[in-house]
Design an enzyme around this catalytic site. Structure first.
Site, PDB file in Angstrom:
ATOM      1  N   LYS A 215       0.973  -1.106  -0.028  1.00  0.00           N
ATOM      2  CA  LYS A 215      -0.046  -0.169  -0.165  1.00  0.00           C
ATOM      3  C   LYS A 215       0.960   1.135   0.129  1.00  0.00           C
ATOM      4  CE  LYS A 215      -3.610  -2.180   2.246  1.00  0.00           C
ATOM      5  NZ  LYS A 215      -4.952  -2.362   1.337  1.00  0.00           N
ATOM      6  N   GLU A 249     -12.910  -2.442   9.482  1.00  0.00           N
ATOM      7  CA  GLU A 249     -13.372  -2.860   8.111  1.00  0.00           C
ATOM      8  C   GLU A 249     -14.967  -2.588   8.420  1.00  0.00           C
ATOM      9  OE1 GLU A 249     -11.796  -6.202   5.607  1.00  0.00           O
ATOM     10  OE2 GLU A 249     -11.097  -6.346   7.841  1.00  0.00           O
ATOM     11  N   ASP A 269      -5.355 -12.900  11.836  1.00  0.00           N
ATOM     12  CA  ASP A 269      -5.956 -12.563  10.508  1.00  0.00           C
ATOM     13  C   ASP A 269      -5.041 -11.090  10.222  1.00  0.00           C
ATOM     14  OD1 ASP A 269      -7.145 -12.565   8.030  1.00  0.00           O
ATOM     15  OD2 ASP A 269      -8.371 -11.119   8.598  1.00  0.00           O
ATOM     16  N   HIS A 274      -0.473  -8.010   9.167  1.00  0.00           N
ATOM     17  CA  HIS A 274      -0.354  -6.608   8.672  1.00  0.00           C
ATOM     18  C   HIS A 274       0.053  -5.499   9.415  1.00  0.00           C
ATOM     19  CE1 HIS A 274      -2.176  -8.737   5.220  1.00  0.00           C
ATOM     20  NE2 HIS A 274      -3.455  -8.683   5.471  1.00  0.00           N
ATOM     21  N   LYS A 381     -14.810   1.737   7.212  1.00  0.00           N
ATOM     22  CA  LYS A 381     -13.327   1.209   6.803  1.00  0.00           C
ATOM     23  C   LYS A 381     -12.407   2.209   6.797  1.00  0.00           C
ATOM     24  CE  LYS A 381     -10.953  -1.311   3.201  1.00  0.00           C
ATOM     25  NZ  LYS A 381     -10.645  -2.329   3.915  1.00  0.00           N
TER      26      LYS A 381
HETATM   27  C1  BG6 Z   1      -6.620 -10.024   4.346  1.00  0.00           C
HETATM   28  C2  BG6 Z   1      -7.410 -10.544   5.518  1.00  0.00           C
HETATM   29  O1  BG6 Z   1      -5.418 -10.149   4.701  1.00  0.00           O
HETATM   30  O2  BG6 Z   1      -6.951  -8.576   4.611  1.00  0.00           O
HETATM   31  C3  BG6 Z   1      -8.956 -10.067   5.537  1.00  0.00           C
HETATM   32  O3  BG6 Z   1      -7.412 -11.865   5.466  1.00  0.00           O
HETATM   33  C4  BG6 Z   1      -8.939  -8.743   5.259  1.00  0.00           C
HETATM   34  O4  BG6 Z   1      -9.667 -10.625   6.643  1.00  0.00           O
HETATM   35  C5  BG6 Z   1      -7.957  -8.084   4.259  1.00  0.00           C
HETATM   36  O5  BG6 Z   1     -10.186  -8.196   4.867  1.00  0.00           O
HETATM   37  C6  BG6 Z   1      -7.880  -6.348   4.581  1.00  0.00           C
HETATM   38  O6  BG6 Z   1      -7.360  -5.837   3.389  1.00  0.00           O
HETATM   39  P1  BG6 Z   1      -7.538  -4.410   2.804  1.00  0.00           P
HETATM   40  O7  BG6 Z   1      -6.352  -4.160   1.937  1.00  0.00           O
HETATM   41  O8  BG6 Z   1      -9.056  -4.360   2.563  1.00  0.00           O
HETATM   42  O9  BG6 Z   1      -7.442  -3.618   4.123  1.00  0.00           O
END
Ligand code: BG6
Length: 534
Positions: A215, A249, A269, A274, A381
């Protein structure tokens, strides 16, 4: 056919394991299609999808087309017709040894068909005729990673003479592997998988992908901190009060509950993968140079200095939640609470919300809490890093409103908005115009999209391109994985924390208990109003 740009990587056969899956259709192929449209892929590159489902090349292409139409901007049917010719498919079980001679023969054929011939046999005993570069992409469940890698090793696909040892590296074909998260479900299983990968691939050939590192604003964290001198002197415990990292989210878990999410939960997750990466980039020391080894070394050092709590203390430093039922007519789970989704085992107590308070035991960060949270079905989000600065030491304006009446002030902070409104904002106190002294908090905004008139690219494309180029800067080293598991292990193994899981209302900012987690140290979550553009 597009004009191919000069810095396109060397051609390769990209073998995608999990080719009939969601990630391949929703992210990988649309991202490759976009790269191709921009002329960024080498002309001879081809993709070989591998999965159990019986399909022909043509059927796979037809399955993918609507996904590309939906997910790749600027879809052009003529370009698709050309691009689809690069897509091939092989049905089979990836853990079955009998598949591998077939796979090798198919890769050989594709290398010929797409004019990828190389000469010279590295080991003398190689099964290759054409010896193309190969990039394996493992978009599969974590339990399949080790057996698949073992099969790749046994099949003799990995050239003996490693590219980085060769006299003329360009003459030796490379074999690299991209591995998707989750790598394991705890420290022990994560390390076991990394050992299995290490038995076949050198670390230099392993690309542990984390799409958050692709990102723009996550990468901008490094630029902001290290291409300027105005932030770094303040970036420490003398001036920073606390830091928040949020990934919220608005959608629910839906169908993913049964086949993946219920065994993962928000901590594994999102946080283990992340958000600890985002935290590492926000807090690490300046690396000596912008290259993979230097940056990964600093991230490892940072993650290694996060205090690992005892499981018995997990309740003190963590809050878990799961969303309850919704009355919203447009609810993505048809109104069901998480516990009532098909395939959810309520006994597992899986969380859809997790908030952790972490401390970094380093000279720079001693005493500064880092609050990391992630949740599904939250108010909006939003992914952001909030750096909250301390109050001025001698409070010059304590008798002036609004300071006189106390209360929490939102001033003195930097918000790095990773998505969806990419940008950075700085909030500080200012004098309200007028004859008497009144102070109000104001905001200076840098809007990434507006300034650069560009929409950030879907993260997967540039990351796959980096792997083809052999650039590991935005991929995780195995030690980063281990550190991250070590940090979250006490939280995911704590029985009391799981049993004390809270239910929160869909469309909220999570359980109230997580507000109390911050209130203990006089802090408040940064919860922007749903419509507020920060
Ligand atoms: C993924 C997760 O790695 O990242 C998901 O497994 C999550 O649960 C997603 O929804 C979120 O990604 P982004 O790019 O939409 O923030």
């Amino acid at each position: 056919m597009p004009n191919h740009v000069k810095d396109a990587p060397e051609p390769c056969v990209l073998v995608i394991y999990g080719a009939s899956g969601d990630l391949t259709a929703r992210k990988l192929i649309p991202a490759l299609y976009q790269l191709d449209q921009q002329g960024r892929l080498p002309e001879q590159l081809c993709v070989l999808g591998l999965a159990r489902t019986e399909m022909s090349d043509q059927e796979w292409r037809e399955h993918l087309q609507p996904w590309v139409q939906r997910h790749a901007e600027g879809f052009d049917p003529n370009h698709w017709a050309w691009f689809a010719g690069r897509l091939h498919y092989l049905a089979g079980s990836a853990t079955d040894a009998d598949l591998y001679p077939v796979l090798i023969a198919r890769i050989n054929d594709l290398a010929r068909e797409h004019r990828m011939h190389r000469t010279g046999d590295v080991s003398g005993a190689s099964p290759w005729v054409a010896q193309p570069n190969i990039l394996f992409y493992l978009a599969v469940a974590p339990e399949l990673i080790s057996p698949i890698v073992q099969r790749i090793g046994e099949a003799g696909i990995i050239a003996e003479g490693k590219r980085w040892c060769a006299v003329d590296p360009a003459s030796v074909p490379w074999q690299r592997i991209i591995v998707e998260k989750p790598i394991g479900h705890d420290l022990a299983s994560g390390e076991e998988i990394n050992r299995a990968i290490g038995r076949v691939f050198e670390e230099e050939a392993v690309y542990r992908i984390d799409h958050y590192l692709g990102k723009e604003l996550v990468q901008n964290l490094m630029v902001m901190r290290f291409a300027n001198t105005i932030f770094e002197p303040l970036w420490n415990n003398q001036y920073v009060d606390h830091i928040q990292v949020t990934a919220a989210e608005s959608v629910g878990v839906g169908k993913r509950a049964a086949n993946y999410y219920d065994r993962a939960g928000a901590t594994r997750d999102m946080i283990q993968s992340h958000l600890l990466q985002v935290m590492a980039l926000a807090a690490m020391e300046p690396p000596p140079s912008y290259d993979a080894t230097a940056i990964r070394r600093e991230k490892i050092k940072l993650l290694d200095s996060v205090r690992v709590i005892r499981p018995a203390d997990a309740m003190k430093h963590g809050v878990l939640g799961r969303y309850g039922p919704s009355q919203d007519a447009y609810d993505t789970d048809g109104g069901a609470g998480y516990a009532d989704l098909p395939g959810v085992d309520p006994e597992l107590g899986t969380e859809t919300y997790s908030a952790l308070r972490l401390f970094i035991d380093s000279w720079r960060w001693a005493g500064v809490p880092f609050y990391i949270r992630s949740g599904k079905k939250m108010a909006r989000k939003l992914t952001e890093v909030v750096v909250q600065f301390k109050r001025p030491p001698a409070h010059f304006f304590r008798d002036i409103e609004p300071f006189r009446s106390g209360g929490v002030r939102p001033a003195n902070r930097i918000v790095i908005n990773i998505q969806p409104d990419e940008g950075v904002s700085l909030r500080f106190e200012a004098k309200v115009p007028g004859p008497s002294l009144r102070i109000e908090s104001v905001k200076a905004d840098f809007d990434y999209g507006y300034v650069f008139s560009a929409k950030p690219l879907e993260a997967y494309g540039p990351l796959m391109l980096d792997a083809m180029r052999g650039d590991q800067t935005l991929f995780k080293h195995r030690d980063e994985l281990s550190c991250a598991w070590r940090i979250v292990d006490p939280f995911i193994t704590s029985g009391p924390l799981k049993r004390g899981i809270h239910t929160y209302g869909p469309g909220t900012w999570g359980p109230e208990a997580s507000d109390r987690l911050l209130a203990e140290m006089g802090h408040v979550w940064h919860n922007p109003a749903v419509q507020e553009k920060r």
